[in-house]
Motif scaffolding. Structure first.
Motif, PDB file in Angstrom:
ATOM      1  N   TRP A 133      33.627 -33.461   5.538  1.00  0.00           N
ATOM      2  CA  TRP A 133      32.955 -32.977   6.756  1.00  0.00           C
ATOM      3  C   TRP A 133      32.495 -31.532   6.547  1.00  0.00           C
ATOM      4  O   TRP A 133      31.348 -31.188   6.849  1.00  0.00           O
ATOM      5  N   GLU A 143      28.893 -30.077   6.787  1.00  0.00           N
ATOM      6  CA  GLU A 143      28.687 -29.091   7.844  1.00  0.00           C
ATOM      7  C   GLU A 143      28.046 -27.823   7.277  1.00  0.00           C
ATOM      8  O   GLU A 143      27.191 -27.206   7.930  1.00  0.00           O
ATOM      9  N   ASN A 151      26.609 -38.454   6.895  1.00  0.00           N
ATOM     10  CA  ASN A 151      27.368 -38.673   8.121  1.00  0.00           C
ATOM     11  C   ASN A 151      26.399 -38.778   9.306  1.00  0.00           C
ATOM     12  O   ASN A 151      25.664 -37.823   9.597  1.00  0.00           O
ATOM     13  N   ASP A 184      26.894 -38.633  12.461  1.00  0.00           N
ATOM     14  CA  ASP A 184      27.140 -37.634  13.508  1.00  0.00           C
ATOM     15  C   ASP A 184      26.481 -36.304  13.149  1.00  0.00           C
ATOM     16  O   ASP A 184      25.900 -35.630  14.014  1.00  0.00           O
ATOM     17  N   THR A 220      22.681 -36.669  13.586  1.00  0.00           N
ATOM     18  CA  THR A 220      22.312 -36.543  14.999  1.00  0.00           C
ATOM     19  C   THR A 220      22.382 -35.081  15.441  1.00  0.00           C
ATOM     20  O   THR A 220      21.481 -34.587  16.140  1.00  0.00           O
ATOM     21  N   LEU A 221      23.435 -34.396  15.036  1.00  0.00           N
ATOM     22  CA  LEU A 221      23.601 -32.990  15.399  1.00  0.00           C
ATOM     23  C   LEU A 221      22.455 -32.156  14.844  1.00  0.00           C
ATOM     24  O   LEU A 221      21.920 -31.289  15.550  1.00  0.00           O
TER      25      LEU A 221
END
Length: 191
Positions: free
Chosen positions: A34, A38, A96, A98, A101-102
């Motif tokens: 992650w 990130e 990922n 998520d 989307t972010l």
């Protein structure tokens, strides 16, 4: 003879890779991967917002985020045989869903004004610091602590850089992930 030696070496390499990957729990591996994506998210958002607004802070911090991505890959992903979630260096492409989307949401919001773009920068660093602290609290490994600690220091510097831009552009940002007290302490610190 050469074939059997080669086969032994390959089996040993695969076994060692599996052994290293097993050194971390599945949850720890998820946290590490992650953080890797990130950091790419931050880099990609900053590169895109720099292209939109031309604010040098975005391009400078994007370069630092690349260094953060590389540190996670080189010091945690590769040595531990963890599958790297970053499959491409292309801007805006993530494994990922998520994070994908972010990215879309952050670019949409940051595209409306320079003030919103600066707010996005502050929010990303706020979120990064929070996530890094969670990893440091849950993975008791010297290398993880060192890498995440260095990334956190970098994110604190980035937060201060974005805060200077916020002052110039009249942006008021309140902490959304870390506490306001922690954010105030970071902003009162020095680069």
């Amino acid at each position: 003879m050469k074939k059997s030696v080669l086969a032994f070496v390959l089996i040993t390499m695969v076994s060692l890779s599996a052994l290293f990957a097993a050194a971390f729990s599945e949850e720890a591996i998820q946290q590490i991967t992650w953080v890797r994506e990130e950091e790419k998210l931050a880099r990609d958002v900053y590169l895109t917002l720099y292209d939109l607004w031309g604010l040098k802070t975005f391009s400078s911090i994007a370069e630092s985020e690349q260094n953060h991505m590389d540190a996670v890959r080189d010091e945690l992903i590769i040595p531990n045989g963890i599958e790297d979630p970053v499959k491409t260096e292309a801007v805006g492409v993530f494994s990922n869903p998520d994070i994908q989307t972010l990215y879309t949401q952050l670019i949409e919001k940051g595209s409306t004004s320079i003030q919103d773009a600066i707010t996005i920068g502050l929010m990303i660093e706020d979120m990064d610091i929070f996530d890094l602290e969670e990893v440091m609290a849950s993975i008791d490994d010297v290398t993880v602590q060192e890498v995440m600690g260095n990334l956190k220091k970098g994110s604190e510097n980035h937060m201060r850089a974005f805060d200077r831009q916020a002052d110039k552009y009249g942006v008021v940002y309140k902490a959304a992930y870390i506490t306001q007290e922690e954010m105030d302490a970071i902003l009162a610190g020095s680069d």
